[in-house]
Design a protein around this motif. Sequence first.
Motif, PDB file in Angstrom:
ATOM      1  N   ILE A 207      39.310   2.496 115.954  1.00 47.67           N
ATOM      2  CA  ILE A 207      40.625   3.154 115.945  1.00 47.67           C
ATOM      3  C   ILE A 207      41.221   3.439 114.573  1.00 47.67           C
ATOM      4  O   ILE A 207      42.263   4.096 114.487  1.00 47.67           O
ATOM      5  CB  ILE A 207      41.652   2.335 116.752  1.00 47.67           C
ATOM      6  N   GLU A 208      40.608   2.970 113.492  1.00 52.94           N
ATOM      7  CA  GLU A 208      41.315   3.072 112.209  1.00 52.94           C
ATOM      8  C   GLU A 208      41.487   4.509 111.706  1.00 52.94           C
ATOM      9  O   GLU A 208      42.339   4.768 110.858  1.00 52.94           O
ATOM     10  CB  GLU A 208      40.606   2.236 111.144  1.00 52.94           C
ATOM     11  N   LYS A 209      40.722   5.457 112.226  1.00 52.33           N
ATOM     12  CA  LYS A 209      40.839   6.837 111.759  1.00 52.33           C
ATOM     13  C   LYS A 209      41.935   7.622 112.468  1.00 52.33           C
ATOM     14  O   LYS A 209      42.221   8.766 112.101  1.00 52.33           O
ATOM     15  CB  LYS A 209      39.499   7.554 111.914  1.00 52.33           C
ATOM     16  N   LEU A 210      42.563   7.025 113.481  1.00 50.06           N
ATOM     17  CA  LEU A 210      43.649   7.716 114.179  1.00 50.06           C
ATOM     18  C   LEU A 210      44.872   7.816 113.262  1.00 50.06           C
ATOM     19  O   LEU A 210      45.121   6.922 112.447  1.00 50.06           O
ATOM     20  CB  LEU A 210      44.034   6.972 115.451  1.00 50.06           C
ATOM     21  N   PRO A 211      45.652   8.886 113.393  1.00 51.15           N
ATOM     22  CA  PRO A 211      46.860   9.022 112.564  1.00 51.15           C
ATOM     23  C   PRO A 211      47.836   7.885 112.826  1.00 51.15           C
ATOM     24  O   PRO A 211      47.982   7.433 113.970  1.00 51.15           O
ATOM     25  CB  PRO A 211      47.459  10.359 113.016  1.00 51.15           C
ATOM     26  N   PRO A 212      48.521   7.385 111.800  1.00 50.67           N
ATOM     27  CA  PRO A 212      49.513   6.319 112.021  1.00 50.67           C
ATOM     28  C   PRO A 212      50.699   6.845 112.823  1.00 50.67           C
ATOM     29  O   PRO A 212      51.114   7.994 112.656  1.00 50.67           O
ATOM     30  CB  PRO A 212      49.922   5.916 110.608  1.00 50.67           C
ATOM     31  N   ILE A 213      51.217   6.027 113.697  1.00 46.87           N
ATOM     32  CA  ILE A 213      52.425   6.366 114.453  1.00 46.87           C
ATOM     33  C   ILE A 213      53.329   5.138 114.446  1.00 46.87           C
ATOM     34  O   ILE A 213      52.884   4.024 114.161  1.00 46.87           O
ATOM     35  CB  ILE A 213      52.133   6.793 115.909  1.00 46.87           C
ATOM     36  N   GLU A 214      54.582   5.330 114.789  1.00 44.50           N
ATOM     37  CA  GLU A 214      55.518   4.224 114.866  1.00 44.50           C
ATOM     38  C   GLU A 214      55.789   3.850 116.315  1.00 44.50           C
ATOM     39  O   GLU A 214      55.502   4.633 117.232  1.00 44.50           O
ATOM     40  CB  GLU A 214      56.825   4.595 114.156  1.00 44.50           C
ATOM     41  N   ALA A 215      56.340   2.690 116.517  1.00 46.45           N
ATOM     42  CA  ALA A 215      56.707   2.256 117.867  1.00 46.45           C
ATOM     43  C   ALA A 215      57.642   3.275 118.503  1.00 46.45           C
ATOM     44  O   ALA A 215      58.594   3.741 117.871  1.00 46.45           O
ATOM     45  CB  ALA A 215      57.374   0.885 117.811  1.00 46.45           C
ATOM     46  N   GLY A 216      57.345   3.653 119.738  1.00 44.98           N
ATOM     47  CA  GLY A 216      58.165   4.622 120.447  1.00 44.98           C
ATOM     48  C   GLY A 216      57.816   6.062 120.162  1.00 44.98           C
ATOM     49  O   GLY A 216      58.442   6.971 120.710  1.00 44.98           O
ATOM     50  N   GLN A 217      56.805   6.295 119.320  1.00 45.74           N
ATOM     51  CA  GLN A 217      56.437   7.660 118.963  1.00 45.74           C
ATOM     52  C   GLN A 217      55.065   8.033 119.519  1.00 45.74           C
ATOM     53  O   GLN A 217      54.282   7.176 119.927  1.00 45.74           O
ATOM     54  CB  GLN A 217      56.429   7.829 117.443  1.00 45.74           C
ATOM     55  N   ARG A 220      51.715  14.247 117.534  1.00 41.21           N
ATOM     56  CA  ARG A 220      52.018  15.586 118.047  1.00 41.21           C
ATOM     57  C   ARG A 220      50.785  16.304 118.549  1.00 41.21           C
ATOM     58  O   ARG A 220      50.883  17.237 119.372  1.00 41.21           O
ATOM     59  CB  ARG A 220      52.710  16.415 116.972  1.00 41.21           C
ATOM     60  N   ASP A 221      49.608  15.930 118.066  1.00 37.75           N
ATOM     61  CA  ASP A 221      48.379  16.601 118.482  1.00 37.75           C
ATOM     62  C   ASP A 221      47.658  15.888 119.616  1.00 37.75           C
ATOM     63  O   ASP A 221      46.688  16.416 120.158  1.00 37.75           O
ATOM     64  CB  ASP A 221      47.419  16.730 117.283  1.00 37.75           C
ATOM     65  N   ASP A 222      48.096  14.697 119.952  1.00 38.90           N
ATOM     66  CA  ASP A 222      47.446  13.936 121.021  1.00 38.90           C
ATOM     67  C   ASP A 222      48.499  13.121 121.758  1.00 38.90           C
ATOM     68  O   ASP A 222      48.863  12.024 121.328  1.00 38.90           O
ATOM     69  CB  ASP A 222      46.364  13.013 120.443  1.00 38.90           C
ATOM     70  N   PRO A 223      48.996  13.614 122.880  1.00 38.30           N
ATOM     71  CA  PRO A 223      50.041  12.902 123.626  1.00 38.30           C
ATOM     72  C   PRO A 223      49.621  11.507 124.072  1.00 38.30           C
ATOM     73  O   PRO A 223      50.475  10.655 124.347  1.00 38.30           O
ATOM     74  CB  PRO A 223      50.293  13.814 124.839  1.00 38.30           C
ATOM     75  N   LEU A 224      48.299  11.262 124.146  1.00 39.99           N
ATOM     76  CA  LEU A 224      47.842   9.944 124.568  1.00 39.99           C
ATOM     77  C   LEU A 224      47.950   8.916 123.440  1.00 39.99           C
ATOM     78  O   LEU A 224      47.968   7.716 123.694  1.00 39.99           O
ATOM     79  CB  LEU A 224      46.392  10.011 125.056  1.00 39.99           C
ATOM     80  N   HIS A 225      48.031   9.403 122.225  1.00 38.85           N
ATOM     81  CA  HIS A 225      48.209   8.480 121.089  1.00 38.85           C
ATOM     82  C   HIS A 225      49.701   8.203 120.982  1.00 38.85           C
ATOM     83  O   HIS A 225      50.419   8.738 120.141  1.00 38.85           O
ATOM     84  CB  HIS A 225      47.646   9.098 119.814  1.00 38.85           C
ATOM     85  N   ARG A 226      50.167   7.346 121.881  1.00 42.04           N
ATOM     86  CA  ARG A 226      51.594   7.091 122.086  1.00 42.04           C
ATOM     87  C   ARG A 226      51.800   5.588 122.233  1.00 42.04           C
ATOM     88  O   ARG A 226      51.046   4.925 122.963  1.00 42.04           O
ATOM     89  CB  ARG A 226      52.046   7.817 123.349  1.00 42.04           C
ATOM     90  N   ALA A 227      52.785   5.043 121.542  1.00 42.62           N
ATOM     91  CA  ALA A 227      53.051   3.610 121.599  1.00 42.62           C
ATOM     92  C   ALA A 227      54.432   3.350 122.202  1.00 42.62           C
ATOM     93  O   ALA A 227      55.352   4.159 122.043  1.00 42.62           O
ATOM     94  CB  ALA A 227      52.988   3.002 120.198  1.00 42.62           C
ATOM     95  N   ARG A 228      54.563   2.253 122.860  1.00 41.27           N
ATOM     96  CA  ARG A 228      55.854   1.870 123.430  1.00 41.27           C
ATOM     97  C   ARG A 228      56.852   1.532 122.319  1.00 41.27           C
ATOM     98  O   ARG A 228      56.481   1.074 121.247  1.00 41.27           O
ATOM     99  CB  ARG A 228      55.690   0.651 124.335  1.00 41.27           C
ATOM    100  N   SER A 229      58.119   1.737 122.612  1.00 37.90           N
ATOM    101  CA  SER A 229      59.173   1.352 121.667  1.00 37.90           C
ATOM    102  C   SER A 229      59.331  -0.169 121.681  1.00 37.90           C
ATOM    103  O   SER A 229      58.911  -0.844 122.632  1.00 37.90           O
ATOM    104  CB  SER A 229      60.491   2.026 122.034  1.00 37.90           C
ATOM    105  N   LEU A 230      59.915  -0.696 120.631  1.00 37.12           N
ATOM    106  CA  LEU A 230      60.157  -2.133 120.523  1.00 37.12           C
ATOM    107  C   LEU A 230      61.644  -2.402 120.347  1.00 37.12           C
ATOM    108  O   LEU A 230      62.338  -1.651 119.659  1.00 37.12           O
ATOM    109  CB  LEU A 230      59.396  -2.720 119.330  1.00 37.12           C
TER     110      LEU A 230
END
Length: 376
Positions: A207-217, A220-230
């Motif tokens: 997974i390390e090559k995936l773009p960084p995202i923040e909690a709750g975000q 934009r190019d992959d809706p599945l790369h989505r994390a829950r908010s904290l």
Amino acid sequence: MDQPDALAPLLAETKQPVAVDVFCGVGGLTNGFNTAGLRVVAGIDFDESCKFAYEKNNKATFLHQDITKVTAEEVAALYPQDAVKILVGCAPCQPFSRMRGDRPDKDEKWKLLYSFGKLIEKVEPEVVSMENVTLLASYDKGKVLNDFIDKLEGLGYYVSKFVVNAANYGVPQRRYRLILFASKRGKIKLVSKTHVGKELVSVAHAIEKLPPIEAGQADRDDPLHRARSLSPINMRRIQATREGGNWTDWPAELSADLKCRETEEGKKFTSAYGRMSWKDPAPTLTTHCMGLSNGRYGHPKQNRAISLREAALLQSFPTGYQFVEEGKPTIISNLARHIGNAVPPKLGEAIAQSILKHLANPIPANTDGRQTKMAF
């Protein structure tokens, strides 16, 4: 992965191996079979929300059916006329899981394994395979599994079973599972491990090559790369947790309201609120793998729990596996359940390889040429 030396004995029979996947979910097992070169014509599942992902990523038909109601005639009709029939499945494992507790519906769900046995009896496949959690072997003192094995042996199958760590077959996750094979040709052996020791696939590799995202975000190019908010307190907790660490790293004020941590049993559950380690395989993913409090599901570096895409990759689904139809909403709870429940495709590949290697062996025969059972 061990490959069959040759399929000539099988081809000489003018029959090709074809599988039907019962309890198919979103297609993890089917995808692994396809990669191994073992054709799956259809998947059957009670959860219709699995249909898009199953059919989109696999050249197979999804049947929305309840295994307790589907008929043997319906299943048998799925196979080509001259096929070597293979019936595979992963009965829902929650009834046999430590995480299950005493849910009132668990007895109904473990009965699905008995329904699977009845279907095998009527369809009469030449080969059967079943994957489940290891606790199935001890659930109700082993009665459920032993009843299933007795059923198969009574039908003339040779049964073999193995406890495996999916990490030994290229899955970037420590996931111990019971794999059972049954064949009328003889016992099936599981192919050799492909990854051991330093060869185990790490979280970083997955997974390390995936773009960084923040909690709750979401990316934009992959809706599945989505994390829950904290919540604010959980954000402080993940910030206080080192890579590979857990709630025991925190200052006292961050765990003051976690009363369960004050019990002796609670103190043993050190994976809660934990971060994964880059260099190691992930822990076993469950249907709650996007929740920071549910296990060691914190991202190794970023201050959040893992995303849906990361969970899929840690289950060994291909990078481009599509779980949601374009334009449709991403329902996190549904997708986390689908991904967490899935058979890792890499493990499915090993199961298929084992079956193909078994089928490549000549059918044992008596001196008069009649097929006979192999002696073990």
